[in-house]
Design an enzyme around this catalytic site. Sequence first.
Site, short mmCIF file in Angstrom:
data_model
loop_
_atom_site.label_atom_id
_atom_site.label_comp_id
_atom_site.label_asym_id
_atom_site.label_seq_id
_atom_site.Cartn_x
_atom_site.Cartn_y
_atom_site.Cartn_z
N ASP A 1 -21.28 74.75 106.72
CA ASP A 1 -20.66 76.07 106.88
C ASP A 1 -21.54 77.03 107.68
O ASP A 1 -22.77 77.07 107.50
CB ASP A 1 -20.37 76.71 105.51
CG ASP A 1 -19.23 76.01 104.79
OD1 ASP A 1 -18.37 75.39 105.45
OD2 ASP A 1 -19.19 76.09 103.54
N ARG B 1 -13.50 80.50 97.83
CA ARG B 1 -14.91 80.17 98.13
C ARG B 1 -15.78 81.42 98.11
O ARG B 1 -15.42 82.43 98.71
CB ARG B 1 -15.03 79.49 99.49
CG ARG B 1 -16.45 79.01 99.79
CD ARG B 1 -16.51 78.30 101.13
NE ARG B 1 -17.03 79.17 102.17
CZ ARG B 1 -16.90 78.96 103.47
NH1 ARG B 1 -16.23 77.91 103.91
NH2 ARG B 1 -17.42 79.79 104.34
O1 LIG Z 1 -10.98 73.11 101.16
C1 LIG Z 1 -11.98 72.44 100.91
O2 LIG Z 1 -11.99 71.52 100.10
C2 LIG Z 1 -13.28 72.76 101.59
C3 LIG Z 1 -13.07 73.68 102.72
C4 LIG Z 1 -14.35 74.04 103.39
O3 LIG Z 1 -14.76 73.48 104.35
C5 LIG Z 1 -15.14 75.14 102.80
O4 LIG Z 1 -14.70 75.76 101.83
O5 LIG Z 1 -16.23 75.39 103.31
FE LIG Z 2 -16.68 74.29 104.94
#
Ligand SMILES: O=C(O)CCC(=O)C(=O)O
Ligand SMILES: [Fe+2]
Length: 277
Positions: free
Chosen positions: A99, A268
Amino acid sequence: MSLTITPLSPALGAQISGIDLSHPISHETRDAIEHALLTHQVLFFRDQPINPRQQAEFAARFGDLHIHPIYPNVPETPQVLVLDTAVTDVRDNAVWHTDVTFLPTPALGAVLSAKQLPAYGGDTLWASGIAAFEALSAPLQQLLDGLTATHDFTKSFPLERFGNTPEDLARWKATRRNNPPLSHPVVRTHPVSGRKSLFVNEGFTTRINELSETESEAILKLLFAHATRPEFTIRWRWQESDVAFWDNRVTQHFAVDDYRPQRRVMHRATILGDAPF
Ligand SMILES: O=C(O)CCC(=O)C(=O)O
Ligand SMILES: [Fe+2]
């Protein structure tokens, strides 16, 4: 409270039980989780129906939180972003990536909470950059250690997909201006554990700076394939209210895009990190 830590694969991943993430955690528990994160690189918690505020509070025990420049967030808790297939094009997560490596200080880690899931599909995979680096031959390790690579936000957020409305276009242009391509070491040293990790990812890495263009292309292709070999990965099959917490300094991940048009909603919270070295 006593934590149970169950490793899930040799390269990375452990399940943690004996904790309730909806309540503030003690210093001891926080430190035990951090220790488990350093060892296992991605942690999974089942049955944790947390709201965005509780999620942000838990994540903030490990560092300041990042507000994402592109993804929508929970209005009352902007530190929690929303990945909702009914709202956002999430295809950019169906590529192996670490990320926000387009930032000078990419995320330390992230806490992801499963809110709504398809009946099946929508798994997420993580790969250990430590396992990948350690499996390289010594000559290749030596060559890579000391090189730097360019990371570019537009590789995963291309204008064609993120500039569709005038507001999106303005946001994309501002993000582009604020995040010009930058360099990070190809091999990163974990700031706490001191372990070395491969730190290039297909999502954002465009070029190994010290190599010729053709050399860079060939070596990156090799590294992207090597870093995601099955033995360096773990695949998580989500249940609602699962939480994953990964160390973004030494892992990459891939959200499998195999379930649409079913809806999938994830929240997130992203923890700010430091400059890679
Ligand atoms: O949706 C997901 O399982 C992960 C997505 C993703 O790449 C993130 O949340 O950084
Ligand atoms: Fe991600």
